[in-house]
Motif scaffolding. Structure first.
Motif, short mmCIF file in Angstrom:
data_model
loop_
_atom_site.label_atom_id
_atom_site.label_comp_id
_atom_site.label_asym_id
_atom_site.label_seq_id
_atom_site.Cartn_x
_atom_site.Cartn_y
_atom_site.Cartn_z
N ALA A 187 55.86 118.04 -56.27
CA ALA A 187 55.32 116.70 -55.99
C ALA A 187 54.61 116.14 -57.22
O ALA A 187 54.68 114.93 -57.50
CB ALA A 187 54.36 116.76 -54.80
N THR A 223 56.08 106.56 -48.88
CA THR A 223 55.66 107.96 -48.81
C THR A 223 56.75 108.86 -49.37
O THR A 223 57.92 108.69 -49.05
CB THR A 223 55.36 108.36 -47.34
N GLU A 257 57.62 112.82 -49.43
CA GLU A 257 57.28 114.11 -48.82
C GLU A 257 58.17 115.21 -49.38
O GLU A 257 59.38 115.16 -49.26
CB GLU A 257 57.42 114.04 -47.29
N THR A 281 59.17 119.15 -49.26
CA THR A 281 59.14 120.35 -48.42
C THR A 281 59.77 121.50 -49.18
O THR A 281 60.92 121.41 -49.61
CB THR A 281 59.89 120.13 -47.10
N SER A 299 55.07 121.41 -46.39
CA SER A 299 55.33 120.03 -46.78
C SER A 299 54.11 119.42 -47.46
O SER A 299 52.97 119.63 -47.01
CB SER A 299 55.73 119.19 -45.57
N TYR A 300 54.36 118.67 -48.51
CA TYR A 300 53.29 118.04 -49.29
C TYR A 300 53.65 116.56 -49.44
O TYR A 300 54.69 116.21 -49.99
CB TYR A 300 53.18 118.70 -50.66
N SER A 301 52.80 115.68 -48.91
CA SER A 301 53.10 114.24 -48.90
C SER A 301 52.16 113.47 -49.82
O SER A 301 50.97 113.79 -49.93
CB SER A 301 52.99 113.68 -47.48
N THR A 302 52.70 112.45 -50.48
CA THR A 302 51.92 111.54 -51.30
C THR A 302 52.30 110.12 -50.92
O THR A 302 53.49 109.79 -50.82
CB THR A 302 52.19 111.77 -52.80
#
Length: 251
Positions: free
Chosen positions: A67, A170, A172, A174, A183-186
């Motif tokens: 990410a 967004t 995301e 995974t 999962s890492y979301s920004t």
């Protein structure tokens, strides 16, 4: 006769004592066996949990680092979007936002969430480090106006150079390793500038350091008594595109 009974009683007590001792030994042995099995099970369980935590941490680190790589690509400054490499994530995100991709609909997520084919860097063994998937979705910023009025004494540059957060989107990431995923979301704001059309008193005018009826036309003198200058951003003519985190910097 009495002596014989006494010897018999002594023998019976000895047999009874040996039997009790045997029962105790069996019980102790059973307890120790059960305790050993319990310890073995507990140790196995702790080891399994430790391994799972290790895989979770690995998945977390992979998702976060990937990410951050995407974040750095989005933060790269370009004079114009077309200056970005064709296969860069920046160009993909730009096309995603300005193209015909639909906006996110929570009632139809499968149709409004889009997948970006993410590849691990060259030389990275996916079987060892896991796999990465990236999905994106966009939402229109309802607080943005794409038209308005320029009032007297207001700088035209305020309109021409205004960064507009037309979309919130967004990203995301995974990451999955040995069946464990994270999962890492920004969340980002797209800060874009667009070409602008101006009209005053029913006439289309342009700004090139001064007002003109056309780009090469005669000078136009604004009579403010006839109203303010109306402007409209041309959504199909973007001139610059930047990205910023909607909720602070990623960890």
């Amino acid at each position: 006769m009495i002596l014989q009974n006494s010897k018999s009683d002594t023998k019976d007590r000895a047999v009874s004592k040996n039997g009790s001792t045997l029962v105790i030994v069996v019980c102790v042995s059973a307890f120790l066996t059960a305790f050993a099995l319990a310890m073995f099970y507990t140790a196995g369980l702790l080891l399994a949990r430790a391994n799972r935590r290790l895989e979770q941490e690995r998945s977390y680190q992979l998702a976060q680092s990937f990410a951050q790589v995407l974040d750095q690509e989005l933060k790269t400054a370009y004079d114009e979007p077309k200056d970005a490499p064709e296969k860069s994530f920046y160009r993909y995100a730009y096309n995603f936002l300005e193209g015909r991709y639909g906006e996110y609909d929570p009632d139809h997520p499968d149709e409004t969430i889009f997948h970006y084919t993410a590849a691990l860097p060259d030389g990275v063994d996916a079987a060892k480090y896991g796999t990465v998937k990236v999905v994106m979705y966009k939402e229109a910023n309802q607080d943005v106006d794409m038209e308005g009025e320029l009032v007297k004494d207001q700088s035209v540059d305020d309109i021409l150079n205004n960064g507009i957060a037309r979309y919130i989107f967004t990203v995301e990431v995974t990451a999955e390793s040995d069946g464990v995923s994270y999962s890492y979301s920004t969340v980002y704001r797209q800060m874009a500038t667009y070409e602008v059309t101006f009209k005053h008193d029913g006439k289309k005018i342009v700004w090139d350091g001064g007002w003109r009826e056309y780009l090469s036309g005669p000078e136009y003198v604004v009579d403010w008594d006839k109203g303010n200058i109306k402007y409209e951003y041309q959504v199909d003519k973007i001139t610059r595109c930047g990205f910023e985190n909607a909720y602070g910097q990623p960890d």
